[in-house]
Every structure is written in structure tokens, then in C-alpha cells.
Design an enzyme around this catalytic site. Structure first.
Site, PDB file in Angstrom:
ATOM      1  N   LYS A   1     -22.908 -16.245   1.628  1.00 46.28           N
ATOM      2  CA  LYS A   1     -23.707 -17.531   2.005  1.00 46.28           C
ATOM      3  C   LYS A   1     -23.881 -16.912   3.227  1.00 46.28           C
ATOM      4  O   LYS A   1     -23.249 -16.398   3.935  1.00 46.28           O
ATOM      5  CB  LYS A   1     -22.738 -18.837   1.886  1.00 46.28           C
ATOM      6  CG  LYS A   1     -23.369 -19.967   1.691  1.00 46.28           C
ATOM      7  CD  LYS A   1     -24.357 -20.128   0.424  1.00 46.28           C
ATOM      8  CE  LYS A   1     -24.879 -21.498   0.304  1.00 46.28           C
ATOM      9  NZ  LYS A   1     -25.166 -21.800  -0.975  1.00 46.28           N
TER      10      LYS A   1
HETATM   11  P1  NAD Z   1     -31.948 -30.100   0.590  1.00 46.99           P
HETATM   12  O1  NAD Z   1     -31.807 -29.666   2.247  1.00 46.99           O
HETATM   13  O2  NAD Z   1     -33.210 -29.747  -0.036  1.00 46.99           O
HETATM   14  O3  NAD Z   1     -31.540 -31.709   0.410  1.00 46.99           O
HETATM   15  C1  NAD Z   1     -30.357 -32.004   0.963  1.00 46.99           C
HETATM   16  C2  NAD Z   1     -30.347 -33.591   0.659  1.00 46.99           C
HETATM   17  O4  NAD Z   1     -29.103 -34.358   1.053  1.00 46.99           O
HETATM   18  C3  NAD Z   1     -31.476 -34.337   1.513  1.00 46.99           C
HETATM   19  O5  NAD Z   1     -31.960 -35.260   1.046  1.00 46.99           O
HETATM   20  C4  NAD Z   1     -30.750 -34.980   2.797  1.00 46.99           C
HETATM   21  O6  NAD Z   1     -31.365 -35.923   3.578  1.00 46.99           O
HETATM   22  C5  NAD Z   1     -29.400 -35.118   2.199  1.00 46.99           C
HETATM   23  N1  NAD Z   1     -28.287 -35.265   3.190  1.00 46.99           N
HETATM   24  C6  NAD Z   1     -28.080 -34.485   4.137  1.00 46.99           C
HETATM   25  N2  NAD Z   1     -26.911 -34.846   4.841  1.00 46.99           N
HETATM   26  C7  NAD Z   1     -26.551 -36.121   4.017  1.00 46.99           C
HETATM   27  C8  NAD Z   1     -25.278 -36.691   4.450  1.00 46.99           C
HETATM   28  N3  NAD Z   1     -24.523 -36.563   5.273  1.00 46.99           N
HETATM   29  N4  NAD Z   1     -25.159 -37.951   3.418  1.00 46.99           N
HETATM   30  C9  NAD Z   1     -26.115 -37.986   2.393  1.00 46.99           C
HETATM   31  N5  NAD Z   1     -27.166 -37.065   2.224  1.00 46.99           N
HETATM   32  C10 NAD Z   1     -27.297 -36.245   3.113  1.00 46.99           C
HETATM   33  O7  NAD Z   1     -30.834 -29.356   0.378  1.00 46.99           O
HETATM   34  P2  NAD Z   1     -30.407 -29.010  -1.286  1.00 46.99           P
HETATM   35  O8  NAD Z   1     -31.102 -27.496  -1.608  1.00 46.99           O
HETATM   36  O9  NAD Z   1     -30.943 -29.998  -2.311  1.00 46.99           O
HETATM   37  O10 NAD Z   1     -28.810 -28.879  -1.466  1.00 46.99           O
HETATM   38  C11 NAD Z   1     -28.107 -29.847  -1.883  1.00 46.99           C
HETATM   39  C12 NAD Z   1     -26.781 -29.473  -2.212  1.00 46.99           C
HETATM   40  O11 NAD Z   1     -26.895 -28.554  -3.346  1.00 46.99           O
HETATM   41  C13 NAD Z   1     -26.107 -28.478  -1.387  1.00 46.99           C
HETATM   42  O12 NAD Z   1     -24.542 -28.695  -1.503  1.00 46.99           O
HETATM   43  C14 NAD Z   1     -26.319 -27.132  -1.911  1.00 46.99           C
HETATM   44  O13 NAD Z   1     -25.386 -26.138  -1.307  1.00 46.99           O
HETATM   45  C15 NAD Z   1     -26.275 -27.172  -3.127  1.00 46.99           C
HETATM   46  N6  NAD Z   1     -27.101 -26.234  -4.133  1.00 46.99           N
HETATM   47  C16 NAD Z   1     -28.576 -26.053  -3.802  1.00 46.99           C
HETATM   48  C17 NAD Z   1     -29.117 -25.158  -4.522  1.00 46.99           C
HETATM   49  C18 NAD Z   1     -30.432 -24.923  -4.357  1.00 46.99           C
HETATM   50  O14 NAD Z   1     -31.220 -23.986  -5.290  1.00 46.99           O
HETATM   51  N7  NAD Z   1     -31.224 -25.485  -3.361  1.00 46.99           N
HETATM   52  C19 NAD Z   1     -28.241 -24.556  -5.685  1.00 46.99           C
HETATM   53  C20 NAD Z   1     -26.941 -24.782  -5.948  1.00 46.99           C
HETATM   54  C21 NAD Z   1     -26.416 -25.804  -4.850  1.00 46.99           C
END
Ligand code: NAD
Length: 426
Positions: free
Chosen positions: A113
Site C-alpha cells: 500500500k
Molecule cells: P474514494 O476517495 O473514492 O471515496 C471515499 C468516500 O468516503 C468519499 O465519499 C468521501 O467523501 C468519504 N469520506 C472520506 N472521509 C470520510 C469520513 N471521515 N467520514 C465519512 N465519509 C468519508 O475512496 P474509495 O476508493 O471509494 O475507497 C473507500 C474505501 O474502500 C477505503 O477504505 C479503501 O481502502 C477501500 N477500498 C477501495 C477499493 C477501490 O477499488 N477503490 C478497493 C478495495 C477497498
């Protein structure tokens, strides 16, 4: 109710959570102590301090990290996060979870990561590109399609991956699409990658509801925390399948309608730059992120960030099923509280593994210069997720443990057995 606090290292930090989960999972395995100690620690960690010239003409120094947790099963794989809260311990935790996720999905990868301490919303498009390209050039010595393959995570997206791919390619002198996954389609990205994590969450949720005998989409009300890549695609896929999404949130707060939200309208609204706090429709109530997690619903999908379900709110969660879209959203003590309340929890390394699985398809396609269509991608993704879900449930029944412990123990054992087969060099 008594809660075993000896499980918890001080604080609810992501790395404490990852280590507490690891200790619980390895306690049901019979592994040599040396192997356990080897798997508990990151293999290597890099910290980069680098300058970026801002639009004002001022030079600012940023800090970025890349952690390769384990590379026994193959090159390491994992996203890059841009957030002001990024720190080395968080990156260590996320890298460790990637190792277990890839092993559980039987992908030929280890875990990694990375992240940069920056609020991407405070950067202009030019500053974001300059920061990304400089970070990418710092990463050049430690990444390659056979060493470590980055992908998007919170605060980064396909555009970020395009800049990393271009910077790496310009440095080595030829185009290397397989250096990152989650790229735009026209430079070697894969069909279905953008939606893969969110769709995977819903595919896994379907399986969990079927196993509980509660698979009735039109009667199931979902709440999703986070409306970014994972949360929005989970919501869109859920409504396609007939579920009702009654609550969603972003960093600024949430919206709730017990009769179901108009997810397509909310998707268009937020993608045109608005925050959910600005959404105004009759019947739609505004709630805080804290309130959202405790509202009445059947399924709760945390899809934002770590440490959201804790000892402070786990006792008030109304959902009977939690499907972790985010990585590490539940602390170990909250896990115990949820178990004692008979709330089923499908862990992150299974629930959000759709993303890395389609990233694997993208890497394979890039290495072979041969591309699959979306139907094939979705068919293979669904097949792999169903098989992984079955493996976890069978292992949980066999060992009489919860789904998180089963998923992690299964994955850790796979990496451990490969380590033992290879032997310790020299
Ligand atoms: P992103 O940046 O696209 O979206 C994040 C979302 O969370 C946004 O809507 C943001 O406004 C919200 N957010 C941020 N801080 C916050 C808070 N303090 N309280 C509430 N909401 C909050 O990110 P993503 O890619 O959707 O990732 C989200 C989660 O999923 C993370 O934990 C990431 O590690 C995990 N994840 C992502 C992927 C991927 O393919 N993108 C894969 C596996 C896991």
C-alpha cells in the site's frame, strides 16, 4: 456483556486493528513461531519526502509512503491513498490486509500500500499532476510489473494511475501499461475495473443474505457510508438488483430517506462537484456520519475509511448484516460486540476483494496484450467471489469461528505454507 479487552492494543489505530486481527487468526493455526513473526512484519517500507512547485510559485515538501508487506506469493499489489490522515502505521495496516486479501482470493500477489499526506481537494489539477508525477518518479526504483503494482484508493482515481503509468514509461523509455491497474481504458485499463469493488460488495452481500435465508432484495434496506468509488458503485449495483438504499454519506455528512433514495440522481449530483450536504429533496433528511451508522436498516456497508464501527457505536448498530466495503472499518472490540449481538459481519478482505480481482485481470490483460470484454470480466469476477465466499464459510464452520477470523486464518495459512515450501533464504 463482557468484552475481552486483552485483544486490543492501545488505541483504535488501523495497525493496532490489523495486528490484533492477525494474532486472533494465527491463534487457530498451528504455525512455527518464526513463520508467524515473519508474516506479522512488513518486508520493507519506504518514506519519500519530495518537493512540488505549487501554483503560487512556492515549493512545498510532501511526504509519501510505500510499504511492501509480503511478496511470497508474487509481486506486491495495493492502492495509493491521498489523504491528510495518511501515516506510516495506516499504510502498514492497509499493506498487511492486501497480503491477506490477495491470498484469500488465490491471486498470485503479495500485499502493498502507499499514500501521500495531502488533501487532494486542496490541490489544483496541475498541482495534483505535479505531485503525482514526482511521487511516481520517487517510486520508480521500488515498483515494476514484477515487483509491485499500484492501483487507486481513497483520494486517487484512474487519472492518477494514467500519470503514474506515463511517468514510469517515460523514465524507462517504453510504454508499460502493467505498471498500475485502475487505468483509463484507452491506455490498457480493463472493462469493469472502475465498478469492480462496489459490484463485488453487492455480489458478496447477496451470498450472505442467501445464506441467512433473507435474500429478498426489495425488502432489504441498505445504508452505505462513503459515496466515492466503492460506495457509489455499490449503491448503483444494489438498486439495479432491486434493493432500497435508504442512507448514504460523504465526508461532509449523509442523507436518509426511509422510502429509498434516488441513487442515480445523487450520483449525477455528486459527480458534478456537489457535496451531499447540498442535496435538498422533500422527504430526505440530513444526518451526520455518526448518526448514519446507527439508523434503522437491514444491511450496513461502511465504504469510507478505517475505524468507523467502534466500541462507542457497535452496540447501537441496527443492521443484521455488515458488509465491509472499506478496509478496516471495524475495530476488534467492535467485532466482539457485534458477535455478541449476533450481527453477521462479512470482512473487508472478502467483501471488497472485487477491486483487486479485476485489477489482477487488468494486469494479466496488459502482460498478454489481449483484452477481454465486460461480460467475461463479470463472469470471472462473480465466479471467483462466489468460490472465495464458500471457502470462508466452510472454513468458519470447520473451525467454529467468525467470518473475519476464518478469512484471515485461511489467507495467512496460504502465505505461511508457501513460505514453508520455499524455505528461508539462504
Ligand atoms: P474514494 O476517495 O473514492 O471515496 C471515499 C468516500 O468516503 C468519499 O465519499 C468521501 O467523501 C468519504 N469520506 C472520506 N472521509 C470520510 C469520513 N471521515 N467520514 C465519512 N465519509 C468519508 O475512496 P474509495 O476508493 O471509494 O475507497 C473507500 C474505501 O474502500 C477505503 O477504505 C479503501 O481502502 C477501500 N477500498 C477501495 C477499493 C477501490 O477499488 N477503490 C478497493 C478495495 C477497498
Amino acid at each position: 456483556m463482557t468484552v475481552n479487552t486483552t485483544l486490543i492494543a492501545p488505541g483504535a489505530e488501523a495497525y493496532d486493528t490489523a495486528l490484533a486481527q492477525f494474532d486472533r487468526a494465527t491463534s487457530i493455526l498451528k504455525l512455527p513461531t518464526g513463520v508467524i513473526e515473519f508474516l506479522r512484519l512488513p518486508k520493507r517500507e519506504y518514506t519519500f519526502n519530495f518537493p512540488v512547485q505549487m501554483d503560487s510559485g512556492e515549493t512545498k515538501i510532501f511526504t509519501g509512503y510505500r510499504v511492501h508487506h509480503n511478496i511470497v506469493l508474487g509481486p506486491s499489489k495495493g492502492g495509493i491513498r491521498y489523504s491528510p490522515h495518511v501515516n506510516l502505521n495506516e499504510v502498514r495496516a492497509l499493506a498487511m490486509w492486501m497480503t491477506w486479501k490477495c491470498a484469500l482470493m488465490q491471486l498470485p500477489y503479495g500485499g502493498a500500500k502507499g499514500g501521500v499526506v495531502v488533501d487532494p481537494h486542496q490541490l489544483s489539477a496541475r498541482e495534483n499532476e505535479m505531485l503525482t508525477r514526482r511521487f511516481a518518479s520517487e517510486l520508480v526504483p521500488v515498483i515494476s510489473p514484477h515487483i509491485d503494482i499500484p492501483a487507486p484508493d481513497m483520494g486517487t482515481n484512474s487519472k492518477t494511475m494514467a500519470w503514474i503509468m506515463d511517468t514510469y514509461s517515460m523514465t524507462v523509455g517504453y510504454s508499460v501499461p502493467a505498471i498500475v491497474t485502475g487505468k483509463p481504458l484507452n491506455i490498457g485499463g480493463s472493462e469493469g475495473r472502475e465498478e469492480a469493488t462496489g459490484r463485488g460488495v453487492i455480489i458478496i452481500m447477496d451470498e450472505a443474505l442467501k445464506r441467512k435465508g433473507l435474500y429478498e432484495p426489495e425488502k432489504s434496506r441498505l445504508i452505505i457510508q462513503g459515496f466515492g468509488n466503492v460506495g457509489s458503485h455499490a449503491a448503483l449495483h444494489a438498486i439495479e438488483k432491486g434493493y432500497q438504499v435508504v442512507g448514504i454519506s460523504d465526508v461532509g455528512g449523509g442523507v436518509y430517506d426511509p422510502n429509498g433514495l434516488d441513487i442515480k440522481e445523487l450520483y449525477t449530483f455528486t459527480r458534478s462537484g456537489h457535496m451531499l450536504a447540498d442535496y435538498d429533496q422533500p422527504g430526505v433528511e440530513h444526518v451526520s456520519n455518526k448518526e448514519l451508522l446507527e439508523l434503522d436498516c437491514d444491511v450496513l456497508i461502511p465504504a469510507a475509511l478505517e475505524g468507523q464501527i467502534t466500541e462507542r457505536n457497535a452496540g447501537r448498530v441496527k443492521a443484521h448484516l455488515i458488509v465491509e466495503g472499506a478496509n478496516g472499518p471495524t475495530t476488534p472490540i467492535a467485532d466482539e460486540i457485534l458477535r455478541s449481538r449476533n450481527i453477521t459481519l462479512v470482512p473487508d478482505i472478502l467483501a471488497n476483494a472485487g477491486g483487486v480481482t479485476v485489477s489482477y485481470f487488468e494486469w494479466v490483460q496488459d502482460l498478454q496484450f489481449f483484452f477481454w470484454d465486460e461480460v467475461e470480466i463479470m463472469r470471472q469476477l462473480t465466479r471467483i467471489l462466489h468460490k472465495a465466499y464458500d471457502r470462508v464459510v466452510r472454513f468458519a464452520e470447520e473451525k467454529d469461528v467468525d467470518l473475519r477470523t476464518a478469512a484471515q486464518a485461511y489467507a495467512i495459512d496460504r502465505v505461511a505454507q508457501a513460505t514453508i515450501t520455499r524455505g528461508f533464504y539462504p
